[in-house]
Design a protein around this motif. Structure first.
Motif, PDB file in Angstrom:
ATOM      1  N   THR A  95       7.718  -3.647  -5.960  1.00  0.00           N
ATOM      2  CA  THR A  95       7.234  -4.988  -5.619  1.00  0.00           C
ATOM      3  C   THR A  95       7.802  -5.342  -4.254  1.00  0.00           C
ATOM      4  OG1 THR A  95       7.182  -5.694  -7.920  1.00  0.00           O
ATOM      5  CG2 THR A  95       7.230  -7.426  -6.266  1.00  0.00           C
ATOM      6  N   LEU A  96       6.910  -5.491  -3.302  1.00  0.00           N
ATOM      7  CA  LEU A  96       7.332  -5.918  -1.970  1.00  0.00           C
ATOM      8  C   LEU A  96       7.100  -7.420  -1.866  1.00  0.00           C
ATOM      9  CD1 LEU A  96       8.233  -5.206   0.981  1.00  0.00           C
ATOM     10  CD2 LEU A  96       5.798  -5.082   1.530  1.00  0.00           C
ATOM     11  N   GLY A  97       8.157  -8.176  -1.636  1.00  0.00           N
ATOM     12  CA  GLY A  97       8.032  -9.621  -1.452  1.00  0.00           C
ATOM     13  C   GLY A  97       7.718  -9.925   0.007  1.00  0.00           C
ATOM     14  N   LEU A  98       6.906 -10.955   0.221  1.00  0.00           N
ATOM     15  CA  LEU A  98       6.575 -11.367   1.591  1.00  0.00           C
ATOM     16  C   LEU A  98       6.866 -12.858   1.688  1.00  0.00           C
ATOM     17  CD1 LEU A  98       5.248 -10.287   4.205  1.00  0.00           C
ATOM     18  CD2 LEU A  98       3.033 -10.893   3.235  1.00  0.00           C
ATOM     19  N   VAL A  99       7.801 -13.214   2.568  1.00  0.00           N
ATOM     20  CA  VAL A  99       8.179 -14.633   2.708  1.00  0.00           C
ATOM     21  C   VAL A  99       8.067 -15.088   4.147  1.00  0.00           C
ATOM     22  CG1 VAL A  99       9.802 -14.990   0.805  1.00  0.00           C
ATOM     23  CG2 VAL A  99      10.622 -13.974   2.914  1.00  0.00           C
ATOM     24  N   GLY A 100       8.021 -16.402   4.312  1.00  0.00           N
ATOM     25  CA  GLY A 100       7.977 -16.981   5.650  1.00  0.00           C
ATOM     26  C   GLY A 100       7.423 -18.391   5.549  1.00  0.00           C
TER      27      GLY A 100
END
Ligand SMILES: Nc1ncnc2c1ncn2[C@@H]1O[C@H](COP(=O)(O)OP(=O)(O)OP(=O)(O)O)[C@@H](O)[C@H]1O
Ligand SMILES: [Mg+2]
Length: 358
Positions: free
Chosen positions: A48-53
């Motif tokens: 699971t690759l999390g993507l935040v911003g």
């Protein structure tokens, strides 16, 4: 000898997406929003690759490029080793079976006039399944997988709670047995207790079905629960990527540090407490991004080099990469607590902004 690493399931290489906005800039040329700007990363099977911003940094645009809902302006997108960057609708169909999206607001993505059974069956029909007995059995199995019951088949979306509607959205995404699910803020609109149930559902499904996820959230505490690796986006680019725990413990990019400082930590150990870093100002416009490092106008570590030279995303060891000329937490073998950086460098102490305009 360790086993060779499997090939990435998905790979983005210098992927960009511009939106023309129909306004003319200073030179008379049409202005563009550079929503995603030369993004490169890989996603490995089963992770699971999390993507935040922050809001507007390009997470949803990137997600829609990855499933080819948007045309890609430049760069390369590979899925299962195949270059799918410019495939037409028909050529894309086999890859589309394995690449699905779950959206933030299931209500707006579900046709209110269709019954749940039809909504879940729709992807099956679109992709050529014709036998009604087969479709019915699959729909019932999917309802069970996402924790709904066959009694729900004939109901309409408005008869469900937010969490249940998200379960329907997940069932639709699972219908064609995908390998990769890109979930764009799938729990952001839900109450905290319901968030936990949906997060658990994602994790159970991953274990049961061997799924791979890209999980988008602006809330780092959500990402921390779900993601084995995390990518941090700022103004269209990935500024840091690496294993989630290390990235949280020793953020290398000043922007990551600021985001993480806003996550409450329940710890009695004073060494684990972080000072809150408040970023000054708003992110610059993606129509006219700053020269050099995109983050430099908000960064207190910025130097002349940051103002002129855009840092590349470079490996710093342990599976981590950062795009910064002056990365934090390096050199001492691991971890300077973030508060130490803040105390040394922040003008006005830790209650003030990490970053001031140069
Ligand atoms: N169709 C479009 N036309 C023009 N600009 C767009 C379009 N879609 C997105 N943008 C712009 O692209 C940038 C990135 O938007 P995007 O929705 O991808 O951000 P996001 O990180 O998903 O934000 P949020 O957290 O609010 O969902 C923003 O500046 C946005 O205004
Ligand atoms: Mg979004």
């Amino acid at each position: 000898m360790s086993a060779p690493r499997p090939a990435p399931l998905l790979e983005a290489i210098e992927l960009s997406k511009d939106f023309p906005v129909g306004r003319k800039g200073p030179g008379g040329t049409l202005q563009k929003v550079h929503a995603v700007d030369k993004v490169s990363f890989q996603v490995w099977p089963g992770e699971t690759l999390g993507l935040v911003g922050e809001s507007g940094c390009g997470k949803s645009t990137l997600a829609r490029c990855l499933v080819r809902l948007y045309d890609i302006t430049s760069g390369t997108l590979r899925f299962q080793g195949q270059d799918i960057t410019r495939l037409g609708t028909r050529q894309l169909r086999p890859a589309r079976l394995h690449l699905q999206m779950v959206f933030q607001d299931p209500y707006s993505s579900l046709n209110p006039r269709r019954r749940v059974g039809d909504l879940i069956a729709e992807p099956l029909r679109v992709h050529g399944r014709r036998k009604s007995g087969e479709i019915d059995a699959r729909v019932r199995a999917l309802l069970g997988l996402v924790g709904l019951s066959p009694d729900h088949l004939n109901r309409f979306p408005h008869e469900f709670s937010g969490g249940q509607r998200q379960r329907i959205g997940i069932a639709r995404a699972l219908a064609l047995s995908p390998q990769l699910i890109i979930a764009d803020e799938p729990v952001s609109a839900l109450d905290v207790s319901i968030q936990a149930q949906i997060i658990n559902l994602f994790s159970d499904l991953q274990e049961q079905l061997g799924l791979t996820y890209i999980f988008i959230a602006h809330d780092l505490s959500v990402i921390r629960q779900v993601a084995s690796r995390t990518a941090v986006m700022y103004l269209g680019s990935i500024v840091e990527i690496g294993p989630t725990q290390e990235l949280y413990d020793t953020p290398a990019h000043p922007y990551t540090a600021a985001l993480i400082s806003a996550v409450p930590i329940a710890s009695v150990d004073p060494r684990k407490r972080r000072e809150r870093i408040v970023l000054a100002g708003d992110p610059p416009s993606p129509m006219d991004p700053p020269l050099g490092c995109r983050f430099h106008p908000r960064c207190s570590y910025s130097s002349a080099r940051c103002r002129s030279e855009r840092p590349a995303l470079l490996e710093i060891g342990n599976g981590r990469s950062v795009a910064c000329h002056h990365p934090l937490n390096r050199g001492s073998g691991a971890s300077l607590p973030l508060a130490d950086h803040a105390q040394v460098d922040v003008p006005g102490g830790n209650s003030g902004p990490l970053c001031s305009a140069p």
